[in-house]
Write an enzyme that holds these catalytic residues in place. Sequence first.
Site, short mmCIF file in Angstrom:
data_model
loop_
_atom_site.label_atom_id
_atom_site.label_comp_id
_atom_site.label_asym_id
_atom_site.label_seq_id
_atom_site.Cartn_x
_atom_site.Cartn_y
_atom_site.Cartn_z
N GLY A 174 0.84 -1.19 0.00
CA GLY A 174 0.00 0.00 0.00
C GLY A 174 0.87 1.24 0.00
N TRP A 175 0.25 2.40 0.16
CA TRP A 175 1.00 3.65 0.13
C TRP A 175 1.89 3.79 1.37
CZ3 TRP A 175 1.50 6.21 -4.15
CH2 TRP A 175 0.48 6.21 -5.11
N GLU A 210 1.56 18.73 4.21
CA GLU A 210 0.14 18.67 3.89
C GLU A 210 -0.52 19.87 4.55
OE1 GLU A 210 -1.54 14.95 5.03
OE2 GLU A 210 -0.65 13.85 3.36
#
Length: 732
Positions: free
Chosen positions: A322-323, A630
Amino acid sequence: MFRLPPPASPHRGRSLAAALAATAAAALLTAAPSHAAAAALPTGFATVINAASGKCLDAKAAATANGTVVQQYACNNSGAQQWSFTGTSDGYVRINNHNSTSQVVDVTDVSTADNAPLQLWSYGGGANQQWLPVDEGGGAYHFVNRNSGKCLDDPAASTADSVQLVQYTCNGTAAQRFQVVPVTQSPSDPDLGPNVVVFDPSMSSSTIQSRLDSIFRQQESNQFGSQRYAVMFKPGTYSADVNVGFYTQVLGLGLTPDAVSVNGAVHAEADWFQGNATQNFWRGAENLSVNPAGGGDRWAVSQAAAYRRMHLRGNLALDDGGWSSGGYLADSKVDGQVDSGTQQQWLTRNSQLGSWTGSNWNMVFVGSQGVPATSFPKPPYTTVAQSPVTREKPFLYVDGAGAYQVFVPSVRTNSTATSWAGGNPSGTSLPLSQFHVVKPGATAAQINAALAAGQNLLVTPGVYHLDQTLKVTRPDTVVLGLGLATFVPDNGVTAMTVADVDGVKIAGLLFDAGTTNSSTLVEVGPTGSSASHAADPTSLHDVYFRVGGAAVGKATTSLVVNSDNVIGDHMWIWRADHGSGVGWTSNTADTGLVVNGDNVTMYGLFVEHFQKYQTVWNGNGGRTYFYQNELPYDPPGQSAWMNGSTQGYAAYKVADSVTSHQAYGLGSYCYFNVNPSVTAARAIEAPNTANVRFTSMVTVSLGGTGTISHVVNNTGGPSNSTTNVANLTNYP
């Protein structure tokens, strides 16, 4: 084909070859830094571990006959791999095997040639049976043959079992470096509190594995728990599967990574999150060498998970299917290939790799070898040949006498590759007697009293609530945390302040905001600091900040750097986007980082989710190598997130007054999941002047949820639901 060497004679004992050997040894000793003063070899039996292979000096098939091959083999603590050292004369020793102490390591046929093989032979006093141990510090040695002046050597730095060892012209490589580890370990370990686990090679593999598994079961998914662990391996070789969970630091206690060799794995997985490693935070692997089972290992992590000062004799994967979302590899050697897989962004600093494959958004390489050339954005590699100024993280180690010390590496300028490749890291060793050992239950008053008395701090794993600010005022103070030791300021105090002095080292700590708002969590230098610290900069290593997540937390600014010349060596500054106490009006926090000092350098800077500017840079001469951001997920609407008439706040703000700044490899992402209509006008805001320069920038709208209109000022972009990724190679 073998023959017994003749007895020693005045001629053989004082041969030209012997003189050459002594000269070579003296040269090696002269080249060693001051900390590596000659240390005595163990008086009892020891294992002898090659730094290049992690394998042990071994008598083949445990034989004792003349002519038995001396080879390297996976360490097993058998008599065939136990050796003692008996002095002969002039500092030389014979190397005796445990199974037959009359048998010694011998150069076949009294040869002086390169690649002459080694064997066991009955000791007869020959110069080819005598070796000068050249101390490399921390229990590591080169061994120079008295007859030839050549070094004990693992040919071609092979990592295979059953390779016969040879002599070869001394060259200072890992193939000629051997860790000498006493079979009987010293029992006199200091009291480092209840959450420090120390292993030594005399322990059974099953005992070690059981303890490792117990810690991992507790910590695998314990993302916001209060448990903290430091798992430490004394010099030697181990068979272990070391799975590293939350708030767990796994580290070797050698002066170099090759002093501790793990056959098996030292890895981070994401099984607890179905292969998704985007929340694999707060862990570390440091100062170990690993012989991975199957030829490869995995370090699938995101922020605050350093892979530091490691030697992996194989390949390394940076994802788990997965990421994974951001990591830091520093001062490390990976003999094989690093495969980034789905890893979104990564910084590799001062490391040596066999090769690299894979890319996604932002892969940065600084001062490293075996890495790709710059090709941003396709693929998005940004490579800077040298690191302008670095200091590696201080670390705990056990010296040859079994005493615990903290090694403080020296500052390096314009450097490439690791600090330890030559076997002799440059720096200073501080005895544990100069440290106040902070253990669970300690108060801020007790810690401040120790600082005021001139002591350094060794902060053992735990969560420490502070009712007063910790004040670091003495130049060159070391504050070293183990096992993600965590400071929580209560009643709105600042957790720590550092005076405007030379050479303070803060390392391995998590600062977690308390429920009452703190104006700052950490301040380096008071407002108005102006002294130059270029010769001895303050540095922060693996220092992490958290606002919310474990509980409601509030802090206006997490870190303020007022002093000049500060080095940031991996920091994650995080306003929590998940966990407890999370929300636009709950874990309130304006800004992650404010830099007011001049000539501040940051490597691996991660700043996320703050409600105004993420990073504000007011000082001149700043440099950032890799920036990951982010924007806040949770603005309830555009009107709640406005900077005057501007939509939102930039992720990286360089003040209009700044005249010089450089930044390489910057990524900013948006995911406005509360209100996807929210827009950020730009990711980077900076004066448009020739000496304020940005290289390799990327913005991403994650899943098209929200918009970043421009990359820098009004240039580049957008990233939105139509065009998720926007790249900009240079600005201006």
